[in-house]
Design a protein around this motif. Structure first.
Motif, mmCIF file in Angstrom:
data_model
loop_
_atom_site.group_PDB
_atom_site.id
_atom_site.type_symbol
_atom_site.label_atom_id
_atom_site.label_comp_id
_atom_site.label_asym_id
_atom_site.label_seq_id
_atom_site.Cartn_x
_atom_site.Cartn_y
_atom_site.Cartn_z
ATOM 1 N N ARG A 1 -2.067 4.665 -13.992
ATOM 2 C CA ARG A 1 -1.347 3.435 -13.681
ATOM 3 C C ARG A 1 -2.323 2.261 -13.675
ATOM 4 N NH1 ARG A 1 2.362 5.621 -8.581
ATOM 5 N NH2 ARG A 1 3.578 7.112 -9.814
ATOM 6 N N ALA B 1 -2.632 -0.445 -12.002
ATOM 7 C CA ALA B 1 -3.117 -0.880 -10.692
ATOM 8 C C ALA B 1 -4.200 0.045 -10.161
ATOM 9 C CB ALA B 1 -1.959 -0.956 -9.699
ATOM 10 N N ALA C 1 0.626 0.963 -5.326
ATOM 11 C CA ALA C 1 1.008 1.605 -6.582
ATOM 12 C C ALA C 1 1.267 3.094 -6.451
ATOM 13 C CB ALA C 1 -0.084 1.370 -7.631
ATOM 14 N N THR D 1 1.013 -8.140 -11.386
ATOM 15 C CA THR D 1 1.516 -8.114 -10.016
ATOM 16 C C THR D 1 2.874 -8.793 -9.963
ATOM 17 O OG1 THR D 1 -0.740 -8.244 -9.189
ATOM 18 C CG2 THR D 1 1.024 -8.712 -7.613
ATOM 19 N N LYS E 1 3.657 -5.921 -4.927
ATOM 20 C CA LYS E 1 3.587 -4.561 -5.428
ATOM 21 C C LYS E 1 2.993 -4.565 -6.809
ATOM 22 C CE LYS E 1 6.415 -0.498 -6.435
ATOM 23 N NZ LYS E 1 7.775 0.032 -6.491
ATOM 24 N N THR E 2 2.033 -3.679 -7.022
ATOM 25 C CA THR E 2 1.386 -3.631 -8.327
ATOM 26 C C THR E 2 2.155 -2.742 -9.266
ATOM 27 O OG1 THR E 2 -0.009 -1.909 -7.423
ATOM 28 C CG2 THR E 2 -0.913 -4.119 -7.475
ATOM 29 N N SER E 3 2.100 -3.052 -10.530
ATOM 30 C CA SER E 3 2.842 -2.271 -11.508
ATOM 31 C C SER E 3 2.223 -0.888 -11.669
ATOM 32 C CB SER E 3 2.839 -2.985 -12.856
ATOM 33 O OG SER E 3 1.533 -3.039 -13.384
ATOM 34 N N ALA E 4 3.060 0.064 -11.996
ATOM 35 C CA ALA E 4 2.582 1.420 -12.210
ATOM 36 C C ALA E 4 2.086 1.550 -13.624
ATOM 37 C CB ALA E 4 3.685 2.418 -11.935
#
Length: 499
Positions: free
Chosen positions: A269, A271, A395, A475, A496-499
Motif C-alpha cells: 500500500r 501509505a 492505512a 491523502t 486517512k491514507t490511501s491503500a
C-alpha cells in the motif's frame, strides 16, 4: 483479512496519564541503551583487549537482533496480545543488561547486546497499545510522544554515557539500562491493561520468520562489515547476494501462506511502502549524523586543525539539543497531524534534517554551530518519527498495527546500519597524511575536513529525498465514523491514507 476484536461501546478507556508514562519510559530505556555504547567503542576495545574492527560487533549484534526480533514481537503482539509481548521485549533488555553487568567476557557481552536487541519490539507494541487503549482524541499525541522518544533516548544515551564515565567504568552504562528496564516493567505491569485487540483468526508463520531473519542477517552483516572486508570482497558481495535471494524467497512465502508473518499486500500500500522508504532514509540520517558529529567534535584540534578536542561527555552535551528537539517535536507533530494529517510533519522532518546537515557542511568552526544543527536535526527526526506511525495506522487495520509498525522500525534500523557504514567508509577513505614523526605518535587515523564535509552533504541529500517521498502518498479526508464502537479502533488522526 480477519476483523479485529473490538471493545464494546461501554468499555472504559484508561487515561493517557496512566498508560503513556509506562510506554514512554519503556521506549526511552531501549533507545538510551542502544546508542550509549557508540562513543565508547574505542575505549571498550582497549578495556576488553579486542581489535577495533571486532568491537563494532557490539553495535552490529544489537542492530541485527533488533531488526529480526522487532517484527516478530510486533506480529506476536497482534496474535497473542501486546502487553505480554511488551513484557517479553523489556525482559530481553533486563537479561541483556544484567549479563553485561556480570561479565568481563567480550563474547558474552555480544550475547548481552543480542538480548538487548529484543527491546526493539517496544516501539511497535507501544504504538499498538496506544491505538487500542487511549481515547481517540489522545491517540495522535500518544503515538507521537512514543515515536519521538526514540530520538530523545538516542540523544540522551550519548550524554548519559559521558556523565557515567566521569565517575565509574563502562559497566555503569549497563546498570543504567538494567534499572530503567526494571522500572519500565513495573510500570507496564501496573498501568497497562490487557489489550482488547488481537488477531484471533491469525496464525504463526515459522518459515516466514526464518527467512525474514535470514535475509536481514545477511544484509546487516554485509553493510556493517563492508568497511572492514572491502565492499567488493567476496564475503561482502556474497552476503548481499544471499540477502537478495533469501528476501525473494521470503516474499514468495509470504504471498503463498495462509497466515503470513507480513501481509505483502499491506506492505505494498502506498501509505505503508512510501512511509517505510522515509523511515529507511531518516534512519540513515539519524544514526549516521550521530556517528559523524560525535567523531568530529572529539577530533583533536591541534592535530587536525578542526574539531573541538571534546571528551565523551562534552561530545554528548554538544549533541544534547537533538534530544531536546525531538522532545519538542512530539506535541508539535501531534498538533500538525491533527490539523492537516501526517504529510506536513514528515516533509518538515526531512527538510529540517537536510538544512541542519547542509549548515554543518558550510559552518562548523564553533560549538554554537553544532548546537544549532543538532537541535534542528533532532526537531526534524522527532517530527518524522511522529508522522510515520500516523501514516501507517491510517492505512492498516488494528490487528495488523504491530507488524506494520514493526517493519517500519526494522527499516529505520536498516537505514541506520547503512548510514553508519556509508559515512564511516567516507571518513576512513580520506585521512590526514601526517609527517612520519607525528604519525608515529597518533594512535588513530584522522579524517580530513573534506571527508566530514562530504559526509554532511550526503546526509543532507538523503534527508532531502526523505522530504520528497511523502508527496507520493495520496491523502484524502476521512468521513466521520458511524458509531462510537468503530471510532475507538479507527485511524488516530482525521485523515486517512490511501491503500
Amino acid at each position: 483479512m480477519s476483523e479485529a476484536v473490538k471493545p464494546t461501546a461501554s468499555a472504559v478507556k484508561p487515561s493517557s496519564a496512566r498508560v503513556l508514562p509506562a510506554l514512554i519510559l519503556a521506549m526511552l530505556a531501549y533507545s538510551v541503551i542502544q546508542t550509549a555504547v557508540v562513543p565508547i567503542l574505542p575505549s571498550l576495545a582497549l578495556e576488553l583487549k579486542v581489535s577495533g574492527s571486532n568491537i563494532t560487533w557490539l553495535m552490529t549484534a544489537n542492530l541485527l537482533s533488533a531488526a529480526v526480533l522487532t517484527p516478530l514481537l510486533g506480529r506476536f503482539g497482534d496474535l497473542r496480545g501486546r502487553k505480554p509481548m511488551l513484557l517479553i521485549s523489556l525482559g530481553g533488555l533486563v537479561l541483556g543488561s544484567g549479563l553485561a553487568v556480570a561479565t568481563h567476557s567480550f563474547s558474552l557481552l555480544i550475547v548481552a547486546r543480542v538480548l538487548q536487541g529484543a527491546g526493539g519490539g517496544v516501539l511497535p507494541l507501544a504504538i499498538s497499545i496506544v491505538r487500542d487503549e487511549l481515547p481517540r482524541e489522545k491517540v495522535t499525541g500518544g503515538v507521537a510522544a512514543i515515536s519521538a522518544s526514540m530520538g530523545v533516548g538516542s540523544g540522551l544515551g550519548l550524554v548519559a554515557t559521558g556523565l557515567l564515565l566521569e565517575h565509574w567504568d563502562y559497566k555503569s552504562i549497563f546498570w543504567m539500562g538494567l534499572i530503567a528496564a526494571l522500572v519500565a516493567i513495573a510500570l507496564v505491569v501496573v498501568r497497562v491493561p490487557k489489550d482488547p485487540v488481537t488477531d484471533k483468526n491469525g496464525g504463526a508463520d515459522p518459515l516466514g520468520a526464518i527467512t525474514l531473519a535470514g535475509w536481514l542477517s545477511a544484509l546487516l552483516i554485509a553493510v556493517s562489515r563492508g568497511n572492514e572486508w572491502g565492499w567488493t570482497s567476496t564475503k561482502t558481495l556474497g552476503l548481499f547476494a544471499v540477502a537478495a535471494v533469501v528476501a525473494l524467497i521470503w516474499g514468495v512465502i509470504e504471498v503463498k501462506v495462509k497466515h503470513p508473518l507480513v501481509d505483502m499486500k499491506m506492505m505494498a500500500r502506498p501509505a505503508v511502502a512510501f512511509t517505510n522508504i522515509s523511515g529507511l532514509l531518516i534512519g540513515f540520517g539519524m544514526y549516521g549524523s550521530f556517528l559523524v558529529i560525535s567523531n568530529f567534535t572529539q577530533t583533536p584540534e591541534k592535530l587536525a586543525h578542526y574539531g573541538f578536542t571534546a571528551s565523551v561527555l562534552h561530545a554528548g552535551v554538544l549533541l544534547l539539543p537533538s534530544a531536546a528537539g525531538s522532545m519538542i517535536a512530539a506535541p508539535v507533530g501531534a498538533l500538525l497531524i491533527g490539523r492537516s494529517g501526517p504529510r506536513l510533519p514528515l516533509v518538515l522532518g526531512g527538510l529540517f534534517g537536510a538544512v541542519s546537515m547542509a549548515y554543518l557542511a558550510l559552518r562548523h568552526s564553533s560549538e554554537g554551530d553544532v548546537y544549532f544543527a543538532a537541535g534542528l536535526f533532532g526537531l526534524g527526526v522527532g517530527l518524522a518519527y511522529a508522522a510515520m506511525p500516523a501514516f501507517i495506522n491510517g492505512a492498516v487495520p488494528a490487528e495488523q498495527s504491530g507488524i506494520a509498525n514493526g517493519m517500519n522500525a526494522v527499516l529505520r534500523t536498516v537505514g541506520g546500519a547503512i548510514g553508519t557504514a556509508v559515512l564511516g567508509a567516507i571518513l576512513t577513505g580520506d585521512t590526514i597524511k601526517f609527517p612520519p614523526q607525528i604519525a608515529a605518535l597518533v594512535k588513530v587515523q584522522l579524517p580530513t575536513l573534506d571527508a566530514y564535509k562530504h559526509a554532511y552533504w550526503i546526509t543532507a541529500v538523503v534527508c532531502l529525498v526523505a522530504a520528497v517521498v511523502p508527496f507520493a502518498i495520496r491523502t484524502v479526508r476521512q468521513s466521520a465514523p458511524a458509531a462510537p464502537v468503530a471510532q475507538s479502533a479507527d485511524a488516530p488522526h482525521p485523515t486517512k491514507t490511501s491503500a
